[in-house]
Design a protein around this motif. Structure first.
Motif, short mmCIF file in Angstrom:
data_model
loop_
_atom_site.label_atom_id
_atom_site.label_comp_id
_atom_site.label_asym_id
_atom_site.label_seq_id
_atom_site.Cartn_x
_atom_site.Cartn_y
_atom_site.Cartn_z
N PRO A 1 0.83 -1.21 0.00
CA PRO A 1 0.00 0.00 0.00
C PRO A 1 0.86 1.26 0.00
N VAL A 2 0.36 2.28 -0.67
CA VAL A 2 0.98 3.60 -0.63
C VAL A 2 -0.07 4.55 -0.06
N TYR A 3 0.22 5.12 1.10
CA TYR A 3 -0.77 5.86 1.87
C TYR A 3 -0.80 7.34 1.49
N VAL A 4 -2.00 7.90 1.48
CA VAL A 4 -2.17 9.33 1.24
C VAL A 4 -2.05 10.05 2.57
N LEU A 5 -0.97 10.82 2.72
CA LEU A 5 -0.69 11.51 3.98
C LEU A 5 -1.18 12.95 3.98
N GLY A 6 -1.26 13.55 2.81
CA GLY A 6 -1.70 14.94 2.73
C GLY A 6 -2.17 15.27 1.33
N ALA B 1 13.26 5.13 -1.10
CA ALA B 1 12.18 6.11 -1.16
C ALA B 1 11.03 5.72 -0.24
N GLN B 2 10.69 6.59 0.69
CA GLN B 2 9.61 6.37 1.64
C GLN B 2 8.51 7.43 1.53
N LEU B 3 8.90 8.63 1.10
CA LEU B 3 7.96 9.74 1.01
C LEU B 3 8.06 10.38 -0.38
N ALA B 4 6.91 10.60 -1.00
CA ALA B 4 6.88 11.22 -2.33
C ALA B 4 5.92 12.40 -2.31
N LEU C 1 2.53 11.32 -0.40
CA LEU C 1 2.30 9.88 -0.29
C LEU C 1 3.44 9.25 0.51
N GLY C 2 3.12 8.17 1.22
CA GLY C 2 4.16 7.52 2.01
C GLY C 2 3.93 6.02 2.13
N THR C 3 5.00 5.32 2.50
CA THR C 3 4.93 3.89 2.76
C THR C 3 4.41 3.66 4.18
N ALA C 4 4.23 2.40 4.55
CA ALA C 4 3.74 2.07 5.88
C ALA C 4 4.65 2.59 6.98
N ASP C 5 5.95 2.68 6.68
CA ASP C 5 6.91 3.16 7.67
C ASP C 5 6.73 4.63 8.02
N THR C 6 5.97 5.36 7.21
CA THR C 6 5.79 6.80 7.44
C THR C 6 4.51 7.13 8.22
N LEU C 7 3.72 6.11 8.51
CA LEU C 7 2.45 6.37 9.20
C LEU C 7 2.68 6.77 10.66
#
Length: 391
Positions: free
Chosen positions: A237-242, A365-368, A385-391
């Protein structure tokens, strides 16, 4: 902003797909859109029966969502067909986040397709229709070579105000070319040099043909689901952070300052929602319809100070091996640009965060950051966007 921060990481991109890149001879834009949509849904490990939300837009049709729904054979409970030009497919994120978080739907398909290169409906014909349906009273009477002349105006002003040079613009094009050489899907992969870019044909001073995006066919799509569901699907999964969108003008002649875009507002709000800052970002995907876009957006999004964008991109700084990887697929300048490019920067960011970039992959790459642009520096939409490690 506190309510939006509750949406941080609540939704993830579960699948991406594209079709018809470059030339799609013999296909309509709807046909390649359906192909891209089917591939994105399959990539997510879902079927079209699972899709109950849709976001889509088109230059050529005001009621575009309805025939798309018909062709896909879905019955969505959430529909967004807001048209903001090329930024639309980044701007679609926020209503989709809210629809998913509220339970209005469970899986949203964002999709786009265009055959502007091979279609019998020419861009000139679309332009003539736009003059009647989308009048721009301070510009249309003068019949500018739009959008090219508008972006040339912004570039000329930036050069006058801050001393930006044609060589610095050329560094943006050169970096895009170097990324494209690593991407087998890119349409303009032949190696070039700074001198070749600078000596290329002038089309609207100070922009040469190499300062301008490609004219191609292409379709792209991605699928959004809630985070808890995304963890059970096949792909990382690639999460929407903002996410945030801002519009300050329609016509470029209505801009308060030709060197400052609404990306300042969309970027600040997206970073606030994500709880991050520019220094945290590993990879940047910008809507580079023209080389000046990259410089303006790097400034307005906070990667460098206003007026310093030209110096920032010099000497391979945004190319492979540089300090900030920008437009890693080759961008609209060298990869693909079928009229509206925003969906393709979303796809590339997802691939980078999944580690699927191949020869162009940015290590670790963890944050885009993804930034879409529409009109003539008119609509701006930023996503982080971020990986699970950025949550």
């Amino acid at each position: 902003m506190s309510d939006l921060q509750q949406l941080r990481g609540a939704v993830a991109v579960a699948g991406v797909g594209h079709a018809g890149l470059g030339r799609a001879d013999g296909y309509t834009e709807m046909e390649i859109l359906v192909q891209a949509a089917q591939r994105a849904v399959a990539d997510a490990g879902l079927t079209m029966r699972d899709i109950d939300g849709i976001c889509t837009a088109s230059v050529a049709a005001t009621m575009w969502a309805m025939p798309v729904i018909e062709h896909l054979g879905i019955r969505p409970t959430f529909i967004d067909s807001t048209m903001l030009g090329g930024s639309s497919f980044v701007a679609h994120l926020m209503p989709a986040l809210q629809a998913l978080a509220s339970g209005q739907c469970n899986a949203v398909l964002v999709c786009y397709g265009s055959t502007q290169r091979t279609s019998t409906l020419s861009r000139a014909e679309i332009g003539r229709v736009r003059k009647n349906f989308d009048p721009q009273p301070y510009e249309t009477p003068y019949d500018p070579l739009s959008p090219l002349s508008s972006y040339a105006l912004a570039a000329a002003r930036h050069m006058h105000q801050y001393g930006t040079t044609r060589e610095q613009l050329a560094h943006v094009a050169l970096a895009a070319n170097q990324w494209a050489q690593r991407n087998p899907e890119a349409q303009l992969r032949e190696p070039t040099t700074l001198d070749e870019i600078l000596s290329s044909r002038m089309v609207s001073d100070p922009l040469t043909v190499r300062d301008c995006c490609l004219v191609t066919d292409g379709a792209g799509a991605y699928v959004l689901v809630r985070a808890d569901r995304a963890r059970d699907l096949p792909k990382k999964p690639v999460y929407v952070l903002g996410n945030a969108t801002a519009v300050w003008n329609r016509q470029i002649s209505s801009m308060e300052d030709l060197t400052v875009t609404a990306a300042q507002q969309s970027g600040q709000r997206a970073f606030a929602m994500a709880g991050l800052r520019p220094a945290d970002i590993d990879v940047v995907e910008l809507y580079d319809a023209f080389t000046i876009n990259t410089i303006l957006f790097l400034e307005d999004l906070g990667f460098c100070a206003k007026g310093e964008g030209g110096a920032y991109v010099e000497n391979g700084a945004i190319a492979p091996g540089g300090r900030l990887p920008v437009n890693t697929n080759g961008g609209g300048l060298c990869c693909v640009h079928p009229g509206m490019y925003g969906v393709f920067i979303m796809i590339e960011a997802v691939r980078q965060l999944r580690g699927e970039g191949g020869a162009r992959q940015v290590d670790g790459a963890q944050l885009a950051l993804v930034h879409g642009n529409g009109g003539t520096l008119s609509s701006q939409s930023t996503a982080i966007l971020g990986t699970a490690d950025t949550l």
